[in-house]
Design a protein around this motif. Structure first.
Motif: not given
Length: 1283
Positions: A615, A636, A639, A689, A770, A780
């Protein structure tokens, strides 16, 4: 047997010795002269059941009749063929009958037998008795005078010679020395004679003393000359097994690792010397280089006065158009990398374009594979876990169990007195003995809860109905009434000095070393022993049989009883430890909840870190302060959850897939594979990412699918590189026969491979969804909720919320530190020299420490910390004074042929000098290196002795000895021994003959299961020869004992041509150590070879592949060296970890190496004028992926490993935490410090990065990206740090 020996004294009996002196009564032996007797004939006994005592008779010796003369010559030898005697026919008959037992014990050594018989015959019949016998005490009975005590004179020469000729004679059936049976374990001739002469029940019926000095006038010892065991006369020469003086010398043994230079192993010395020499040469070269530079500098200063150093306009113009680093930018493309880039770009585009289909199909495939869980099974049997079913040890165990029956089951207890604050004390007392006898009685009454079997139903009974229980209670006939409060110590000492006098019901003398231990230093007094051990022995049967289930049922009940008994012992100030046959397997398979919690916490820590760190890539702290609602969008967490789910999916799919194939899992798999896959999976998530966020900055105008495609196209080859190398490294273990390693390797390879596939498909789809969610400002975890305040802040240009390049977060502090400070300083010339010197020094130290890594896996580490077996193993190593039995097994031995018999026998003159039993006897004499300490029980030697017609009570046909009138006669040359079918016939009779006092050579008890016949071929399919190891007190002892036994078996096979192998119960557990060093070398060597090959192919450079491979090798060697320092031994568990280390080390190195070979243009342009060539590409690699490697790989593993530090399991603390700490330390430092330096010095030529070669559009995008990323200290970056 001892009853027969005691009767020898009634017939004139055994020679006896004592150190006391006496004065003869003139009325008993008044005259001492040649030709005069002292005793003659039998006059009766002291009691109804007592033995016959001789009569006092000081008369003249008399000529015997023909019948008596023949008896004497036949029994005592030709020297009795003439002259008078002092005995009658009744005495000679009794002498012959009573010497029969002793003859069976010592007849294998002609010298010992002759000395023994000569002494008895002389004592009984010598015509000059009055010269060396003096009757001192008598008793009157029925008008006759019976001798109750006398003195006999024996010369020191004869006494010593007699003892020396017999002291090494072995008695095979009891696997002991004959001296333990005929002399009470005497250590010299005076003790031998004292034992034989002491008046006692079961011993001499009257007292006979042997004074050293004697004042009686006219008396002196008989001038007898003893025969030596290595006598020049071949008729009296004994075999090697009974006479060390004639044995051939075995070659010296050179132990492995014996090469030393001073106190250092040769490898350690060579490593340190080589490093020292290289360091010295480098210092000399440096000094020379500095001197040359000074000289060159002075010369250039003189030349500068003659030339114009001002730069030309052309040079200035060149600097304006392109920086120096870009002049060396790679121009060539690498086709394999291009293919990979295109393939992963297309794969990423498909996964991003059709996320629902990708996710659903991934889940369906995983579910199908996971269906194999219905076939899931865990292997719990230690023997099948650590030993390949095709290995020699497994096959030998199967052969032994099939032919001779499974090894007996031992239930063992230690009782120790070490709980007193003042220190250990004697474990035995009157109260303890009586209490323990009651305990043993209660054990015999225990019944299994399921089958109701008792100890009597299951126990080993070698000689009848008596069970084998090895306990100090046997010295007191297991009867508390036999334990006297005042005399128990005296009884105990007597029994330990002469175990044959205190035999248990099953008949075999009980050596004190088998039941007592922990003697104070310098003391052998059994009453001072601080520990005693008791062993109950059960018959064993094949696993899964009803009989085996009954035994385990009883052992469960016994375990529960002994657990309660520990409290009883504690109340008495004692400590009790124990083990049953089922204990070790139960405790090994017991998993603790503590470890499960620790592992779960470790996973959660990595998961939370991943979620937070991911994040932070798109949300700066300043933005969070300005608008906290951004955290809801930029988080995130989803994720991170998906990343963890993908790890779990790959694990379940791998286990399900191989469970379909019938591959059993192990506890190592259950505990370790999730950790490995999670660590690798989190690494790839970070890389994907981070790269995706860079693409978002550099290509903000592209749609999400294109941006995802670009990110995967760039990072996909790196993921492929690490995934292939890790998968192949793990898969190499599939070629190992050890199930624990093989199964782990297969499961791990499958899980890592499936995880990589899911990450480049399913995770890419989730990443796409996402990003779409984030660009639509949805929360999120709750995508249905739109965060309007965040939407206002995140709105981008041209209506595209994703194109927020002008609001892109600045570089993280870590990335700035690496780009501006760490990478430039690391690549300075002085720093590079120091890095190479330091890392090579650590590598040299690691090599030097390789010989110090020990082998083994202590059982105390493998079982839970609170297991009741840990005190037992401590006591076993500390107090056990007897070693485990070992059997040397022959296969397909054709004993019906004389030439084959001579290969295994030892007691006969024509036996091969280096026969099986002769070699074992010679090895026994060097127990410090052979680890063999007891005489060998040889069935063939005792079988031939059983046939000896002198042993009239053994082999009998129609009341006569079998070989009484055989031609050729039975003799020690083997000439008269049976062959062919006759050999098989008599051998079967011998093996079924009961062992009794009349015939202790009977083979039923000792050898009933030692020989297996092949009835179809009338030969022997298998037989064994039993001996024992010396006490083994450490893992090293067990490993060396097994190695020594195998060396001995190999020597026997080479000498005799027989197929021989050793077997002991513990070999199956230590077999791995016979090959683990070679196996480790082969696996790790193959793994680094695979790393080199894959690196060469995917990186397109042999030089760079060599640097990566060397870095991995150095890291692994350093880890192994750290194992030696941290006390981590090499075994199957640590071997699994070393395979893991290779894979993880590649994971650390792969991304930096690829970033070096395919440098990012946008990063390389920022190198400016500071670096050129390989230095520029090394700087680019660190600036590009260094932060991801540190935060995504190093930190995640540090978190996971740190949690393991809190485990209370020794095996996790030693073999996982310590090794993985070394892994993280050495792999990360080598990847982030040594590898960039090595690449800058020796790396191969680079290639164009396809993602950076996009023409004008890509160039403009790159320029915009560089303009947007702040570079606050560009001036400082221009400083030349290379000097």
């Amino acid at each position: 047997m001892m009853t027969k020996l005691s009767q020898l004294f009634a017939s004139g009996g055994l020679l006896l010795t004592a150190l006391s002196t006496a004065v003869a009564d003139a009325a008993y032996t008044a005259k001492h002269e040649a030709g005069r007797c002292a005793i003659r004939g039998h006059c009766g006994s002291k009691s109804v059941f007592g033995a016959q005592l001789p009569c006092v008779d000081n008369g003249l010796a008399q000529e015997p009749d023909d019948k008596l003369r023949k008896q004497l010559v036949d029994f005592c030898g030709p020297k009795w063929s003439e002259g008078p005697v002092c005995c009658d026919a009744e005495q000679v008959d009794a002498l012959k009958s009573n010497l029969q037992t002793a003859n069976q014990i010592i007849s294998s050594c002609p010298a010992c037998k002759d000395n023994f018989f000569n002494m008895f015959c002389t004592f009984t019949c010598s015509p000059d008795q009055s010269l060396f016998l003096n009757v001192t005490k008598t008793m009157e009975k029925a008008g006759k005078t019976l001798v109750t005590e006398l003195d006999q004179l024996i010369s020191k020469e004869y006494g010593t010679g007699f003892y020396d000729s017999c002291k090494d004679v072995k008695f095979g059936p009891t696997n002991s020395r004959a001296m333990d049976l005929i002399g009470g374990g005497a250590k010299n001739y005076t003790q031998l004679l004292k034992f034989l002469g002491q008046e006692r029940f079961g011993g001499s019926p009257f007292q006979i003393n042997f004074p050293v000095d004697y004042s009686e006038h006219g008396m002196k010892p008989q001038p007898m000359v003893p025969k030596r065991c290595n006598d020049e006369d071949p008729n009296f020469r004994c075999a090697c097994i009974d006479c060390p003086g004639i044995c051939p010398e075995l070659p010296e043994i050179e132990e492995e690792g014996s090469c030393h230079v001073g106190g250092l192993p040769c490898l350690s010395f060579a490593s340190l010397f080589t490093y020292g020499a290289l360091l010295f040469l480098a210092a000399v070269a440096l000094v020379g280089h500095v001197a040359w530079r000074k000289h060159a500098k002075r010369r250039s200063e003189r030349l500068r006065l003659l030339t114009d150093a001002a730069p030309s306009d052309d040079e200035d113009e060149g600097d304006l158009t392109q920086n120096a680093a870009m002049l060396d930018r790679p121009q060539k493309t690498y086709i394999i990398n291009t293919w990979c880039d295109v393939a992963f770009s297309r794969l990423g585009h498909v996964a991003a374009r059709f996320p629902a289909i990708t996710i659903i199909s991934s889940v369906i495939v995983v579910l199908i594979l996971s269906a194999g869980w219905f076939h899931f099974d865990i292997e719990q049997d230690p023997a099948r876990l650590w030993v390949s079913p095709t290995s020699a040890a497994a096959q030998e165990k199967a052969f032994f169990d099939t032919q001779f029956g499974p090894f007996y089951r031992a239930e063992k207890v230690f009782l120790v007195n070490d709980t007193n604050p003042e220190g250990p004390g004697p474990v035995l007392s009157y109260e303890t003995l009586v209490w323990w006898m009651d305990v043993e009685k209660s054990v015999k009454q225990i019944r299994g809860p399921k089958f109701g079997s008792t100890f009597q139903d299951l126990c080993l009974k070698p000689t009848g109905s008596a069970c084998v229980v090895q306990s100090v209670a046997a010295y007191f006939q297991d009867d508390p009434d036999q334990v006297s409060p005042k005399d128990w110590q005296k009884t105990l000492r007597k029994c330990t000095e002469s175990p044959v006098e205190c035999r248990p019901d099953y008949g075999q003398p009980l050596e004190p070393s088998m039941i007592l231990g922990g003697f104070p230093e310098g003391s052998e007094d059994p009453t001072e022993a601080t520990a005693m051990t008791v062993t109950w022995v059960l018959n064993n049967h094949a696993e899964g049989t009803f009989e085996a289930d009954r035994a385990m049922d009883f052992e469960e009940a016994l375990k529960n009883r002994l657990l309660l008994l520990q409290d009883e012992a504690k109340e008495r100030g004692l400590r009790l430890s124990f083990s049953t046959e089922i204990s070790l397997e139960q405790e090994l398979n017991k998993s603790t909840n503590t470890d499960a919690k620790i592992i779960v916490i470790s996973y959660i820590a990595m998961f939370l870190y991943a979620s937070i760190a991911l994040g932070s890539t798109t949300l700066s702290f300043r933005e969070f302060i300005n608008n906290p609602s951004l955290a809801l969008v930029e988080s995130k967490f989803t994720l991170g959850v998906v990343g963890i789910l993908i790890v779990l999916m790959s694990i379940t799919a791998s286990i399900g897939l191989f469970s379909w194939a019938g591959l059993k899992a192990t506890l190592i798999i259950v505990d370790v594979i999730p950790f490995i896959v999670l660590a690798v999976g989190v690494d790839n998530i970070f890389l994907i990412v981070h790269e995706f966020e860079r693409v978002n900055l550099s290509h903000p105008d592209d749609v999400v699918e294109v941006r995802v495609s670009r990110a995967l196209g760039r990072m996909g080859p790196s993921i492929l590189f690490s995934a292939i190398t890790e998968t192949i490294c793990f898969a190499l273990g599939a070629f190992v026969g050890m199930p624990a390693v093989r199964n782990f390797a297969i499961y791990a390879a499958g899980a890592v491979f499936i995880n990589a596939i899911l990450q480049v498909t399913m995770f890419i789809s989730v990443l796409t969804l996402n990003q779409i969610r984030a660009e639509d400002s949805r929360a999120d975890c709750f995508p249905c909720i739109q965060v309007k305040s965040a939407r206002i802040h995140l709105s981008g240009n041209n209506g595209n919320p994703g194109a927020r390049y002008y609001e892109s977060p600045p570089e993280s502090l870590l990335q700035q530190f690496i780009r501006k400070t760490y990478a430039p300083r690391l690549l300075g010339k002085k720093t590079k020299a120091a890095v190479v010197a330091i890392f090579l020094g650590v590598f040299a130290a690691g090599v030097a420490l390789l010989p110090e890594v020990e082998l083994g896996l202590d059982q105390r580490v493998a079982i839970p910390d609170d297991s009741y077996l840990i005190p037992y193993f401590n006591d076993l190593y500390a107090y056990m004074e007897a070693g485990p039995p070992v059997y040397f097994v022959t296969r397909e031995f054709n004993g019906t042929k004389r030439s084959e018999q001579q290969k295994i026998c030892a007691r006969y003159t024509t036996c091969q000098q280096l026969s099986l039993t002769n070699i074992l006897e010679q090895e026994r004499k060097r127990a410090e290196v052979s680890y063999v300490s007891t005489p060998t029980a040889s069935w063939i030697d005792d079988f031939f002795q059983w046939l000896n017609p002198d042993n009239e009570a053994c082999c009998v046909d129609r009341r006569k000895p079998c070989f009484a009138k055989r031609t050729p006669a039975w003799n020690i040359t083997l000439a008269g021994m049976p062959e062919g079918e006759e050999f098989v016939y008599y051998l079967k009779r011998f093996l079924n003959a009961p062992t009794s006092e009349d015939c202790p050579l009977g083979g039923q008890a000792s050898y009933g299961s030692a020989v297996v016949f092949d009835s179809e071929r009338d030969t022997i399919s298998a037989s064994h020869f039993r001996t024992s190891h010396r006490p083994l007190r450490s893992q090293e002892d067990f490993i060396k004992a097994m190695a020594s036994a195998r060396r001995i078996a190999s020597d026997i096979s080479n000498s005799t041509g027989l197929d021989v192998f050793p077997y002991s119960l513990f070999y199956i557990f230590f077999d791995q150590y016979a090959s683990i060093v070679g196996l480790t070398t082969a696996l790790l060597g193959s793994a680094v070879g695979i790393v080199f090959i894959v690196s060469s192919i995917l990186l397109g450079s042999v030089l760079t592949a060599a640097v990566v491979t060397l870095t991995v090798i150095m890291a692994i060697v350093d880890i192994i060296g750290a194992m030696a320092v941290m006390g981590v031994s090499l075994n199957a568990v640590s071997l699994v970890n070393l395979i893991i280390c290779v894979g993880i080390a590649v994971e650390f190195c792969a991304h930096i190496a690829r970033a070096f070979m395919f440098p990012s243009r946008k990063f390389m342009e920022r190198a400016k004028n500071r670096f050129r060539g390989r230095d520029a590409r090394a700087w680019t690699a660190l600036a590009n992926v260094g932060g991801s490697v540190f935060s995504g790989i190093t930190v995640t593993k540090i978190l996971g490993v740190t949690v393991l530090a809190f485990t209370r399991s020794k095996i996790f603390e030693i073999y996982y935490f310590r090794v993985w700490v070394a892994l993280v330390l050495f792999a990360s430092t080598h990847a982030l410090v040594f590898l960039p330096v090595a690449l800058s010095l020796f790396g191969g030529e680079g290639y164009v990065d396809p993602e950076s070669d996009g023409g004008l559009e890509a160039d403009l995008t790159s320029r915009r990206y560089r303009a947007l990323v702040p570079d606050g200290d560009s001036e400082s970056e221009d400083e030349d740090l290379d000097t």
